[in-house]
Design an enzyme around this catalytic site. Sequence first.
Site, PDB file in Angstrom:
ATOM      1  CG  ASP A 212      -2.120   1.087   1.169  1.00 36.10           C
ATOM      2  OD1 ASP A 212      -2.838   0.793   0.233  1.00 36.10           O
ATOM      3  OD2 ASP A 212      -2.440   1.929   1.822  1.00 36.10           O
ATOM      4  CG  ASP A 242      -7.899  -0.411  -9.030  1.00 41.94           C
ATOM      5  OD1 ASP A 242      -8.773  -1.142  -9.652  1.00 41.94           O
ATOM      6  OD2 ASP A 242      -7.228  -0.665  -8.144  1.00 41.94           O
ATOM      7  CG  HIS A 246      -9.069   0.783  -0.931  1.00 42.05           C
ATOM      8  ND1 HIS A 246      -9.583   0.220   0.521  1.00 42.05           N
ATOM      9  CD2 HIS A 246      -9.651   0.093  -1.626  1.00 42.05           C
ATOM     10  CE1 HIS A 246     -10.428  -0.666   0.336  1.00 42.05           C
ATOM     11  NE2 HIS A 246     -10.750  -0.803  -0.850  1.00 42.05           N
ATOM     12  CD  GLU A 273     -12.977  -0.114  -7.546  1.00 37.45           C
ATOM     13  OE1 GLU A 273     -13.489  -1.221  -7.993  1.00 37.45           O
ATOM     14  OE2 GLU A 273     -12.090   0.222  -6.985  1.00 37.45           O
TER      15      GLU A 273
HETATM   16  C1  LM2 Z   1      -9.721  -3.000  -7.886  1.00 37.74           C
HETATM   17  N1  LM2 Z   1     -10.528  -2.097  -7.581  1.00 37.74           N
HETATM   18  O1  LM2 Z   1     -10.551  -1.170  -6.284  1.00 37.74           O
HETATM   19  C2  LM2 Z   1      -9.931  -3.710  -9.029  1.00 37.74           C
HETATM   20  O2  LM2 Z   1     -11.254  -3.169  -9.598  1.00 37.74           O
HETATM   21  C3  LM2 Z   1      -9.894  -5.103  -8.925  1.00 37.74           C
HETATM   22  O3  LM2 Z   1     -10.285  -5.839  -9.944  1.00 37.74           O
HETATM   23  C4  LM2 Z   1      -8.655  -5.314  -8.115  1.00 37.74           C
HETATM   24  O4  LM2 Z   1      -8.499  -7.093  -7.778  1.00 37.74           O
HETATM   25  C5  LM2 Z   1      -8.333  -4.714  -6.987  1.00 37.74           C
HETATM   26  N2  LM2 Z   1      -9.140  -3.402  -6.983  1.00 37.74           N
HETATM   27  C6  LM2 Z   1      -6.949  -4.352  -6.996  1.00 37.74           C
HETATM   28  O5  LM2 Z   1      -6.476  -3.660  -7.802  1.00 37.74           O
HETATM   29  C7  LM2 Z   1      -7.920  -7.903  -8.613  1.00 37.74           C
HETATM   30  C8  LM2 Z   1      -8.616  -9.251  -8.606  1.00 37.74           C
HETATM   31  C9  LM2 Z   1      -7.934  -9.690  -7.329  1.00 37.74           C
HETATM   32  C10 LM2 Z   1      -6.267  -9.776  -7.666  1.00 37.74           C
HETATM   33  C11 LM2 Z   1      -5.869  -8.181  -7.625  1.00 37.74           C
HETATM   34  C12 LM2 Z   1      -4.495  -7.876  -7.807  1.00 37.74           C
HETATM   35  O6  LM2 Z   1     -10.084  -9.185  -8.157  1.00 37.74           O
HETATM   36  O7  LM2 Z   1      -8.293 -11.015  -7.230  1.00 37.74           O
HETATM   37  O8  LM2 Z   1      -5.661 -10.252  -6.288  1.00 37.74           O
HETATM   38  O9  LM2 Z   1      -6.691  -7.806  -8.620  1.00 37.74           O
HETATM   39  O10 LM2 Z   1      -3.924  -8.644  -8.957  1.00 37.74           O
HETATM   40  C13 LM2 Z   1      -4.698 -11.357  -6.755  1.00 37.74           C
HETATM   41  C14 LM2 Z   1      -5.229 -12.386  -6.028  1.00 37.74           C
HETATM   42  C15 LM2 Z   1      -5.187 -12.514  -4.504  1.00 37.74           C
HETATM   43  C16 LM2 Z   1      -3.845 -12.229  -4.107  1.00 37.74           C
HETATM   44  C17 LM2 Z   1      -3.546 -10.721  -4.933  1.00 37.74           C
HETATM   45  C18 LM2 Z   1      -2.113 -10.258  -4.320  1.00 37.74           C
HETATM   46  O11 LM2 Z   1      -6.355 -12.851  -6.564  1.00 37.74           O
HETATM   47  O12 LM2 Z   1      -5.511 -13.600  -4.000  1.00 37.74           O
HETATM   48  O13 LM2 Z   1      -4.159 -11.875  -2.592  1.00 37.74           O
HETATM   49  O14 LM2 Z   1      -3.599 -11.019  -6.091  1.00 37.74           O
HETATM   50  O15 LM2 Z   1      -1.273 -11.340  -4.711  1.00 37.74           O
HETATM   51  C19 LM2 Z   1      -3.219 -12.643  -1.677  1.00 37.74           C
HETATM   52 CA    CA Z   2      -4.108   2.828   0.728  1.00 39.92          CA
END
Ligand code: LM2
Ligand code: CA
Length: 520
Positions: A212, A242, A246, A273
């Site tokens: 973060d 995005d 946060h 968002e």
């Molecule tokens: C968003 N908006 O606030 C995006 O619209 C959303 O699609 C993003 O999540 C999120 N915020 C972060 O930018 C996606 C997805 C997650 C994914 C993250 C990061 O939905 O599943 O997380 O992007 O690529 C993935 C893994 C998760 C892991 C994370 C970090 O699914 O299990 O967490 O990466 O390694 C341990």
């Molecule tokens: Ca933050």
Amino acid sequence: MYTHLGLCLPQRAARRRAMVAATVLAAGFAWGSQSSGAPAQGTSNRTDVPGVTANLFEWNWSSVGNECTSVLGPGGFRGVQVSAPQDSLKRTSLGDGSNTVLHPWWEVYQPVDYNLTSRMGSEEQFKAMVNTCRSAGVKVYVDAVINHMTGQGTTSYGGQSYTHFNYPGVYDSGDFHHLGTGPNDCTSTSGGIEDFNNRHQVFKCELVGLADLDTSSPDVQDQLAAYLNKLIGYGVSGFRVDAAKHIGQADLDAIYSRLHRTKDHVKPYWALEVFGGGPGILSPQAFTTSGDVLGLDGVKQIRDAFKSYPAEHIGSIATLEVFGSGSGLTPSSKTLSFVTNHDTERNGDALNYKDGPRYVLANEWLLAEGYGHPQVFSGFAWNTTDDSPPSDANGIITNADCTSGQWTCTHRNPGILGMVGWHNYVGTARQANFWTDGDNVISFSEGHRGWAGFNNGAAPRTITVQTGLPQGSYCNVIVSKATGAGCSNGVAPVSVNGGGFATVTVGAYDAVALDRQNRL
Ligand code: LM2
Ligand code: CA
């Protein structure tokens, strides 16, 4: 060059005035035309106001450019939202979120540096795409991932090596929030957000394990603004921010205050968002002082009206007589509205392309309803929620091919394109003559310029309704256009009588829409 002061109170007041000015302007013009041809006033505080946009989720840059020229511009789309273009994580092994997909779509949400070397193409290809789109009358809006960096991996598409808190040439450990007890630390037990109702955690702890950024730091704000200003320099008109929830209002305002004007001499569009459900300052409403917000609560209302929850998903769209601030949503002028986006199409909050004609119908309805700055989402077909867009073995996304069945190409649907034209033509005319059977058929007019009827039921319906239109023969823009020789595609015209009434048959899960541009 930068003030390093964040957004002080007089600046805030000036921005609020500018937003009011932009809203007033929007009321006087057809959507999307406000900033084109604007006088070259370097001191203008006006903000870009998007017209209808298409969200070409994870289309590669050359495909976006082609689409701007061949479909979006000619079809009346005034903007395109593109995916996060910065260099990102490139996974080298399974695990960590997906045990089956090596390059899930979500790699792009883990930035590594701000060179534009991505799954969608190179920096040169990005620049060329923006120029091509602007020449076609289509402004480009970028998904800006500025709350965080990565949560996994060690290498990027651009070939950069990194660790969780260290990104060579961009950030080091001091640029991040850390687990700790200090005023600027994340104070949850795990370092992740555990309580989404706690502002401190929501702003300063890690979202799904993503490092973060300390967005309160002037150095970080400068770095982020430099990235966004680079994009503005390439001709970008604004941003979908995005994870804005946060970042928090104060840091968002400080970053925005550092942004340059766009090529249209206005401040960039800024769509935040912010998922609904948070209390007080964490609510979408509470972010409308910092920019527009994404219409994520509206997405659920649209789903509930069109589909509802019984297993049969019969739905009832009669409730949509009231939609927008009247149904508890953020104000129309402050909202980027859509039927779905890439998150909600996967998480059950929204209708999606798998809903077929009903999904198309909801998009047509939103364009007619006129709430917010409407956006049509168009992504790729998927089976599991992690699926990659069509790409090569290295994760590089291949050209979008609308004939392959691998891309949904929702924005090319003829009925949706017809409604984009209808929307642009009726402008901000006031909705009137709302009619419903009390169940699944509704119709309304927009001023005396357009009328539309929607049938969310499984059988065709013939209705006799007030259209608000002058007497004449009209072509249904969902399937045809007025030509010298009648309605195109051999479609029979709809007659409106001297009193404005018409008898119209609306097919199952279908719409009929008339406008004075398409009167014979
Ligand atoms: C968003 N908006 O606030 C995006 O619209 C959303 O699609 C993003 O999540 C999120 N915020 C972060 O930018 C996606 C997805 C997650 C994914 C993250 C990061 O939905 O599943 O997380 O992007 O690529 C993935 C893994 C998760 C892991 C994370 C970090 O699914 O299990 O967490 O990466 O390694 C341990
Ligand atoms: Ca933050």
